[in-house]
Design an enzyme around this catalytic site. Structure first.
Site, PDB file in Angstrom:
ATOM      1  CG  ASN A 211      -2.077  -0.777   1.198  1.00 50.29           C
ATOM      2  OD1 ASN A 211      -2.513  -1.155   0.123  1.00 50.29           O
ATOM      3  ND2 ASN A 211      -2.666  -1.043   2.350  1.00 50.29           N
ATOM      4  CG  ASP A 279      -7.227  -4.293   2.800  1.00 50.35           C
ATOM      5  OD1 ASP A 279      -7.254  -4.264   4.041  1.00 50.35           O
ATOM      6  OD2 ASP A 279      -7.418  -3.292   2.088  1.00 50.35           O
ATOM      7  CE  LYS A 289      10.918 -11.693 -13.089  1.00 42.82           C
ATOM      8  NZ  LYS A 289      11.808 -11.143 -14.094  1.00 42.82           N
ATOM      9  CB  ILE A 306      -3.636  -5.791  12.945  1.00 43.51           C
ATOM     10  CG1 ILE A 306      -2.892  -6.619  11.892  1.00 43.51           C
ATOM     11  CG2 ILE A 306      -2.882  -5.784  14.274  1.00 43.51           C
ATOM     12  CD1 ILE A 306      -1.558  -6.048  11.452  1.00 43.51           C
ATOM     13  CG  PHE A 324      -4.925   6.605  11.138  1.00 41.81           C
ATOM     14  CD1 PHE A 324      -4.402   6.338  12.384  1.00 41.81           C
ATOM     15  CD2 PHE A 324      -4.703   7.856  10.560  1.00 41.81           C
ATOM     16  CE1 PHE A 324      -3.663   7.291  13.067  1.00 41.81           C
ATOM     17  CE2 PHE A 324      -3.966   8.816  11.241  1.00 41.81           C
ATOM     18  CZ  PHE A 324      -3.446   8.541  12.481  1.00 41.81           C
ATOM     19  CE  LYS A 338     -12.228   1.875   6.338  1.00 31.02           C
ATOM     20  NZ  LYS A 338     -11.276   2.566   5.511  1.00 31.02           N
ATOM     21  CE  LYS A 342     -11.264  -1.571   9.773  1.00 34.50           C
ATOM     22  NZ  LYS A 342      -9.972  -1.927   9.200  1.00 34.50           N
TER      23      LYS A 342
END
Ligand code: CTP
Length: 399
Positions: A211, A279, A289, A306, A324, A338, A342
């Site tokens: 991210n 995520d 590879k 988490i 956040f 959220k 959460k």
């Protein structure tokens, strides 16, 4: 004012008429049990004498940057290391300007520049100087660099003019310092945990999912918690940021590692989840590879959330859990969603669609959504300042 007892204060007196009040500051600090060492700038000696300062403080008074006697005994580095805090009172416009430019051409400015301690600045100057745009710019730099500014007051000046620029009264300054130590002492029993930065979820030997996140905001929150006396652990995904002195930093790569490190470092009184955790992770990570025509063989599975896991943990949930929400639209609705989904106490909503804030920037603008439905918007400011705003709210809530 019991919190000043035994504290080592380095007082820097600059050349302004308010220097006479510094003698009262020394007297009050001594009365409250502090040890006071003093530096006089060249111009300060025109207002107070080293002898009067030495008599009151009962300590040696330092004046010169290069002095064969005192350099051997205590150089400018060890003088700043010795102190629990540095107080510049009065801080003249000239000294404020020098500090803001990082100049270090005398003992006072060199000690401040070399210091790893909190520096408190009590400005004192004529009202026109105080209101001058250049002085405002200099003070803004100091404020953003985390110097603490005490006052000034408004009133009649020694020069006969009236307005802002009078140094705060010695009692006010002493109260301020006492409250600083009081805050540190009440927080140092408390434990804080912060997650920050992105996570890397390996795909194969050379690729990973991640991210966007510099980790700056989380690092600043950890720094501010530490500065406020918390025993702070920072669990960081891969970033380019340096460790913070006094913060226990645990570097991890993947979300699974971040979860494990988080569990291993609980319980805590407060946990701030600022990491931009990926995520998804790859179910079938390849050691070699993957050839690009075989990329369809990639299977993803969800990472554990988490924040949600800890928020719902029966035994390990911290008293205060803060998450956040990085959103490109519907900040309020998504943040509130959220907050409840959460099960955390606060969500700090970050509108990442706005330019010049958020990712990689030193600035941020957020809204805080609280469990009790209250919400507040915090204006755009440096991430370091925003961290202090958040930590001030954490301190009020925990105390
Ligand atoms: N978070 C976490 N673990 C995850 C995902 C998110 O701890 N696996 C935390 C983040 O640290 C942040 C909060 O959850 O405090 C919200 O993260 P965000 O990426 O905004 O939301 P997501 O839950 O990932 O939801 P979406 O991507 O759908 O917006």
């Amino acid at each position: 004012m019991k919190n000043l007892n035994g504290k080592k204060i380095l007082l820097i007196i600059c050349g302004g008429i308010a220097a006479y009040k510094s003698l009262e500051i020394i007297r009050l600090l001594k009365k409250n049990g502090s040890v006071v060492k003093t530096i006089l700038t060249k111009n300060a000696k025109n207002f107070v004498t080293p002898l009067s300062v030495a008599s009151l403080s009962q300590e040696k008074v330092y004046t010169d940057l290069f002095n064969s006697d005192s350099e051997a005994e205590m150089d400018h580095i060890s003088l700043s290391r010795w102190a629990d805090l540095i107080l510049v009172a009065p801080a003249t416009a000239n000294t404020i300007s020098k500090i803001s430019y990082g100049l270090s051409d005398d003992l006072a400015s060199t000690v401040i520049f070399a210091s790893d301690k909190k520096v408190f600045i009590a400005p004192a100057m004529n009202v026109r100087m105080w209101e001058h745009q250049l002085n405002k710019n200099n003070l803004k730099k100091l404020y953003e660099t985390d110097y603490e500014i005490i006052g000034p007051d408004s009133g009649e000046m020694a020069c006969g003019e009236y307005g802002m620029g009078k140094m705060s009264e010695p009692n006010t300054i002493i109260d301020y310092l006492n409250n600083y130590f009081k805050k540190l002492e009440s927080n140092n029993q408390l434990k804080a945990l912060v997650t920050a930065g992105p996570t890397h979820e390996n795909i194969d030997a050379v690729r990973f999912i991640t991210n966007k996140s510099s980790g700056k905001q989380g690092y600043e929150i950890a720094r501010s918690l530490k500065d406020n006396g918390f025993n702070t652990t920072l669990i960081s995904g891969p970033t380019n940021l340096e460790s913070i002195k006094g913060v226990n930093i645990i570097r991890v790569k993947s979300a699974d590692e971040m979860l494990e490190a988080t569990l291993n470092n609980l319980p805590a009184d407060v946990a701030v989840f600022s990491a931009a955790v990926a995520d998804f992770k790859v179910k079938n990570i390849k050691k070699e590879k993957i050839k690009k025509n075989k990329i369809s063989e990639l299977y993803l599975e969800k990472n554990t959330d988490i924040l949600k896991h800890i928020s719902n943990h029966n035994s390990l949930r911290p008293k205060l859990v803060i998450g956040f929400a990085a959103e490109t639209s519907c900040l309020k609705n998504n943040s509130k969603k959220k907050l409840s989904e959460k099960n955390c106490d606060w969500i700090i909503g970050n509108d990442i669609s706005q330019k010049d804030i958020g990712f990689n920037s030193d600035y941020n603008k957020v809204s805080i959504f609280y469990k009790n439905n209250f919400e507040e918007e915090i204006p755009k400011m440096k991430k370091s300042k925003l961290a202090n705003e958040i930590v001030n709210r954490i301190v009020s809530r925990l105390n």
